[in-house]
Design an enzyme around this catalytic site. Structure first.
Site, PDB file in Angstrom:
ATOM      1  N   HIS A  72       0.858  -1.194   0.000  1.00 49.47           N
ATOM      2  CA  HIS A  72       0.000   0.000   0.000  1.00 49.47           C
ATOM      3  C   HIS A  72       0.894   1.243   0.000  1.00 49.47           C
ATOM      4  O   HIS A  72       1.970   1.240   0.592  1.00 49.47           O
ATOM      5  CB  HIS A  72      -0.906  -0.019   1.238  1.00 49.47           C
ATOM      6  N   GLU A  94      -4.120   2.169  -7.392  1.00 51.25           N
ATOM      7  CA  GLU A  94      -4.538   3.265  -6.528  1.00 51.25           C
ATOM      8  C   GLU A  94      -3.713   4.511  -6.854  1.00 51.25           C
ATOM      9  O   GLU A  94      -2.561   4.617  -6.428  1.00 51.25           O
ATOM     10  CB  GLU A  94      -4.326   2.895  -5.060  1.00 51.25           C
TER      11      GLU A  94
HETATM   12  P1  PGA Z   1      -9.666   5.678   0.460  1.00 52.50           P
HETATM   13  O1  PGA Z   1      -8.497   4.655   0.742  1.00 52.50           O
HETATM   14  O2  PGA Z   1     -10.853   4.876  -0.027  1.00 52.50           O
HETATM   15  O3  PGA Z   1      -9.930   6.316   1.807  1.00 52.50           O
HETATM   16  O4  PGA Z   1      -9.180   6.649  -0.540  1.00 52.50           O
HETATM   17  C1  PGA Z   1      -8.246   3.595  -0.140  1.00 52.50           C
HETATM   18  C2  PGA Z   1      -6.936   2.967   0.237  1.00 52.50           C
HETATM   19  O5  PGA Z   1      -6.066   3.676   0.785  1.00 52.50           O
HETATM   20  O6  PGA Z   1      -6.731   1.770   0.018  1.00 52.50           O
END
Ligand code: PGA
Length: 231
Positions: A84, A153
């Protein structure tokens, strides 16, 4: 079946709040729903699918503070989020992510490997693809695409509350194009999207052909909103 993963990050603070939160999340959904609480609450919450937010590459030994993949497997954990951006920010490398993914797979835990570009919204698709390729070439090297999940992401879109800060980047269309690139390049690996997914926009991301689910942070801590998403 598409996947929805709730990443609670370092929330909530107390065991009773964690148990309460999990108890409010619906069990029925057309999707596979996985809750990823902080490690200390993993065995206390009652939910059919639970995932960890990290694991180590060795199963035991002199590694203070690490979480063993074999211990997770013995607790019935089937998924682990790896790489992450919040961990990459602390220095985690693609080599380490790769080693962790191998260790997870050894114990039949599916690694959910996160990739994404930095803090700017000004990159075009080709620049994003270059960055993601550099991450994936190392992070998923040697791994079977059928046994892993990649989470795209865009880092700037995380927890922003506004995935459309510029429609150019984290629109469902953009996420779909990046997912397609990843699938073509890396053998049809499942790709999920994360970055401020909420009840208002989840459907658009979930209905993209090449997006196999969502990784959800903030909205997974609000049971009413999360239940709307998983419905
Ligand atoms: P968020 O986080 O939905 O709060 O943007 C997603 C993540 O960090 O995996």
């Amino acid at each position: 079946m598409k996947l929805i993963i709730g990443n609670w990050k370092l929330n909530p603070e107390s065991l009773s709040d964690a148990v309460k939160l999990a108890s409010k999340v619906k069990r029925e959904s057309p999707y596979k729903v996985v809750l990823c609480p902080p490690t200390v609450f993993l065995t206390s919450i009652d939910y059919p699918n639970r995932g960890a937010q990290d694991c180590f590459w060795n199963e035991k030994g002199a590694f203070t503070g690490q979480v063993s993949p074999s211990s997770l497997a013995k607790l019935g954990i089937k998924y682990v989020i790896l790489g992450h951006s919040e961990r990459r920010n602390l220095g985690e490398t693609d080599q380490q992510i790769n080693a962790k993914a191998y260790a997870a797979l050894k114990y039949k835990i599916t690694p959910v490997i996160c990739v994404g570009h930095g803090t700017t919204v000004d990159l075009d698709d080709l620049e994003v693809v270059d960055i993601i390729k550099a991450q994936l070439d190392v992070a998923i090297q040697g791994l079977s695409p059928k046994k892993i999940i990649v989470a795209y992401e865009p880092v700037w879109a995380l927890s922003s509350g506004d995935p459309y800060a510029t429609k150019k980047v984290a629109s469902p269309d953009h996420a779909e194009r990046i997912a397609l690139f990843i699938k073509r390049k890396y053998g049809n690996v499942p790709v999920i999207y994360g970055g401020s997914v909420n009840a208002a926009n989840a459907k658009e991301f979930m209905s993209q052909h090449n997006i196999d689910g969502c990784l959800i942070g903030g909205a997974s801590l609000k049971p009413a909103e999360f239940n709307k998403i998983i419905s």
